[in-house]
Design an enzyme around this catalytic site. Structure first.
Site, PDB file in Angstrom:
ATOM      1  NE  ARG A 192      12.556 -68.571  48.023  1.00  0.00           N
ATOM      2  CZ  ARG A 192      11.939 -67.712  48.843  1.00  0.00           C
ATOM      3  NH1 ARG A 192      11.467 -68.128  50.014  1.00  0.00           N
ATOM      4  NH2 ARG A 192      11.783 -66.456  48.508  1.00  0.00           N
ATOM      5  CG  HIS A 205       9.235 -71.554  54.917  1.00  0.00           C
ATOM      6  ND1 HIS A 205       9.526 -70.217  54.787  1.00  0.00           N
ATOM      7  CD2 HIS A 205      10.389 -72.163  55.296  1.00  0.00           C
ATOM      8  CE1 HIS A 205      10.811 -70.031  55.097  1.00  0.00           C
ATOM      9  NE2 HIS A 205      11.350 -71.196  55.416  1.00  0.00           N
ATOM     10  CG  ASN A 225       2.326 -68.571  51.249  1.00  0.00           C
ATOM     11  OD1 ASN A 225       2.580 -69.293  52.206  1.00  0.00           O
ATOM     12  ND2 ASN A 225       3.023 -67.496  50.967  1.00  0.00           N
ATOM     13  CE  LYS A 258       4.461 -70.665  54.810  1.00  0.00           C
ATOM     14  NZ  LYS A 258       4.298 -69.275  54.318  1.00  0.00           N
ATOM     15  CD  GLU A 272      14.281 -70.471  57.273  1.00  0.00           C
ATOM     16  OE1 GLU A 272      14.039 -71.360  56.434  1.00  0.00           O
ATOM     17  OE2 GLU A 272      14.067 -69.268  57.063  1.00  0.00           O
ATOM     18  CE1 TYR A 294       7.985 -66.665  57.129  1.00  0.00           C
ATOM     19  CE2 TYR A 294       6.369 -67.360  58.754  1.00  0.00           C
ATOM     20  CZ  TYR A 294       6.997 -67.538  57.537  1.00  0.00           C
ATOM     21  OH  TYR A 294       6.646 -68.597  56.721  1.00  0.00           O
ATOM     22  NE  ARG A 317       4.421 -69.922  48.896  1.00  0.00           N
ATOM     23  CZ  ARG A 317       5.433 -69.187  49.345  1.00  0.00           C
ATOM     24  NH1 ARG A 317       6.045 -68.327  48.542  1.00  0.00           N
ATOM     25  NH2 ARG A 317       5.836 -69.328  50.597  1.00  0.00           N
ATOM     26  CG  PHE A 319       1.635 -58.952  55.735  1.00  0.00           C
ATOM     27  CD1 PHE A 319       2.451 -59.986  56.165  1.00  0.00           C
ATOM     28  CD2 PHE A 319       2.172 -58.001  54.872  1.00  0.00           C
ATOM     29  CE1 PHE A 319       3.778 -60.077  55.759  1.00  0.00           C
ATOM     30  CE2 PHE A 319       3.500 -58.087  54.458  1.00  0.00           C
ATOM     31  CZ  PHE A 319       4.295 -59.133  54.908  1.00  0.00           C
ATOM     32  CB  THR A 335       5.898 -64.193  48.248  1.00  0.00           C
ATOM     33  OG1 THR A 335       7.273 -64.576  48.342  1.00  0.00           O
ATOM     34  CG2 THR A 335       5.326 -63.954  49.637  1.00  0.00           C
TER      35      THR A 335
HETATM   36  P1  DAT Z   1       8.338 -66.364  51.162  1.00  0.00           P
HETATM   37  O1  DAT Z   1       7.400 -67.195  52.014  1.00  0.00           O
HETATM   38  O2  DAT Z   1       8.001 -66.481  49.708  1.00  0.00           O
HETATM   39  O3  DAT Z   1       9.788 -66.601  51.466  1.00  0.00           O
HETATM   40  P2  DAT Z   1       8.499 -63.904  52.740  1.00  0.00           P
HETATM   41  O4  DAT Z   1       9.605 -64.527  53.501  1.00  0.00           O
HETATM   42  O5  DAT Z   1       8.723 -62.528  52.174  1.00  0.00           O
HETATM   43  O6  DAT Z   1       8.043 -64.817  51.505  1.00  0.00           O
HETATM   44  O7  DAT Z   1       7.188 -63.820  53.634  1.00  0.00           O
HETATM   45  C1  DAT Z   1       6.869 -64.856  54.524  1.00  0.00           C
HETATM   46  C2  DAT Z   1       5.368 -65.069  54.535  1.00  0.00           C
HETATM   47  O8  DAT Z   1       4.698 -63.866  54.945  1.00  0.00           O
HETATM   48  C3  DAT Z   1       4.783 -65.366  53.150  1.00  0.00           C
HETATM   49  O9  DAT Z   1       4.911 -66.731  52.809  1.00  0.00           O
HETATM   50  C4  DAT Z   1       3.359 -64.942  53.327  1.00  0.00           C
HETATM   51  C5  DAT Z   1       3.478 -63.725  54.219  1.00  0.00           C
HETATM   52  N1  DAT Z   1       3.549 -62.504  53.400  1.00  0.00           N
HETATM   53  C6  DAT Z   1       4.631 -61.973  52.787  1.00  0.00           C
HETATM   54  N2  DAT Z   1       4.334 -60.868  52.108  1.00  0.00           N
HETATM   55  C7  DAT Z   1       3.003 -60.672  52.300  1.00  0.00           C
HETATM   56  C8  DAT Z   1       2.069 -59.683  51.869  1.00  0.00           C
HETATM   57  N3  DAT Z   1       2.457 -58.636  51.127  1.00  0.00           N
HETATM   58  N4  DAT Z   1       0.772 -59.817  52.260  1.00  0.00           N
HETATM   59  C9  DAT Z   1       0.375 -60.847  53.038  1.00  0.00           C
HETATM   60  N5  DAT Z   1       1.213 -61.818  53.487  1.00  0.00           N
HETATM   61  C10 DAT Z   1       2.504 -61.726  53.116  1.00  0.00           C
HETATM   62 MG    MG Z   2      10.848 -66.179  53.203  1.00  0.00          MG
END
Ligand code: DAT
Ligand code: MG
Length: 141
Positions: free
Chosen positions: A87, A117, A114, A11, A128, A51, A104, A59, A93
């Site tokens: 993962r 991905h 973070n 990222k 993807e 996303y 992370r 957020f 996350t």
């Molecule tokens: P991951 O990246 O672990 O697959 P995700 O797909 O649920 O998690 O979310 C995608 C991204 O969105 C994540 O890397 C960071 C952001 N994100 C997710 N949950 C969040 C939260 N509660 N507050 C802030 N950013 C968040």
């Molecule tokens: Mg995800």
């Protein structure tokens, strides 16, 4: 165990903080093979697709701003159980849940920024990979 491929994206904070080599090194040392790689800038349309499950969350605007703030590096990572094990290597996350020793856990300090991905299922990995490697950011001029 099954031979799989997954989509890993370094990222914008990873690129800005010069952590690209560190993260790729961890992936390779674990035994995975990088079979494709590309640097690109994402636009709003791409981030909304990638996303889509998060559109509407409080957020999301911050996530959109961050993901379009600079170049990312997308990769196809191949190996045994690549989706699940990548993962694990990446970590949780939320920054407070990401264990030390994970990418992370060692490098992220906010929930939004973070570092990396990884796809959450083999089906999403294929979607993807196709999205990222076929996507052309529309020209601004
Ligand atoms: P991951 O990246 O672990 O697959 P995700 O797909 O649920 O998690 O979310 C995608 C991204 O969105 C994540 O890397 C960071 C952001 N994100 C997710 N949950 C969040 C939260 N509660 N507050 C802030 N950013 C968040
Ligand atoms: Mg995800």
């Amino acid at each position: 165990m099954a031979l799989e491929r997954t989509f890993v994206m370094l990222k914008p904070d990873c690129v800005k903080r010069r952590l690209v080599g560190e993260v790729i090194s961890r992936i390779e040392k674990k035994g995975y093979k990088i079979t494709d790689i590309k640097m690109s800038e994402l636009d709003e349309a791409f981030v909304r697709e990638q996303y889509s499950h998060l559109i509407g969350r409080s957020f999301f605007p911050e996530l959109l701003k961050y993901m379009t703030s600079g170049p990312v590096i997308g990769m196809v990572v191949e190996g045994e159980s690549a989706v699940r094990i990548m993962r694990k290597l990446i970590g949780a996350t939320r920054v407070a849940d990401a264990e030390p020793g994970t990418i992370r856990g060692d490098f992220a300090f906010t929930d939004t920024e973070n570092v990396v991905h990884g796809s959450d299922s083999p089906e999403n990995a294929e979607l993807e990979i196709n999205r990222f490697f076929r996507y052309k950011v529309p020209s601004k001029v």
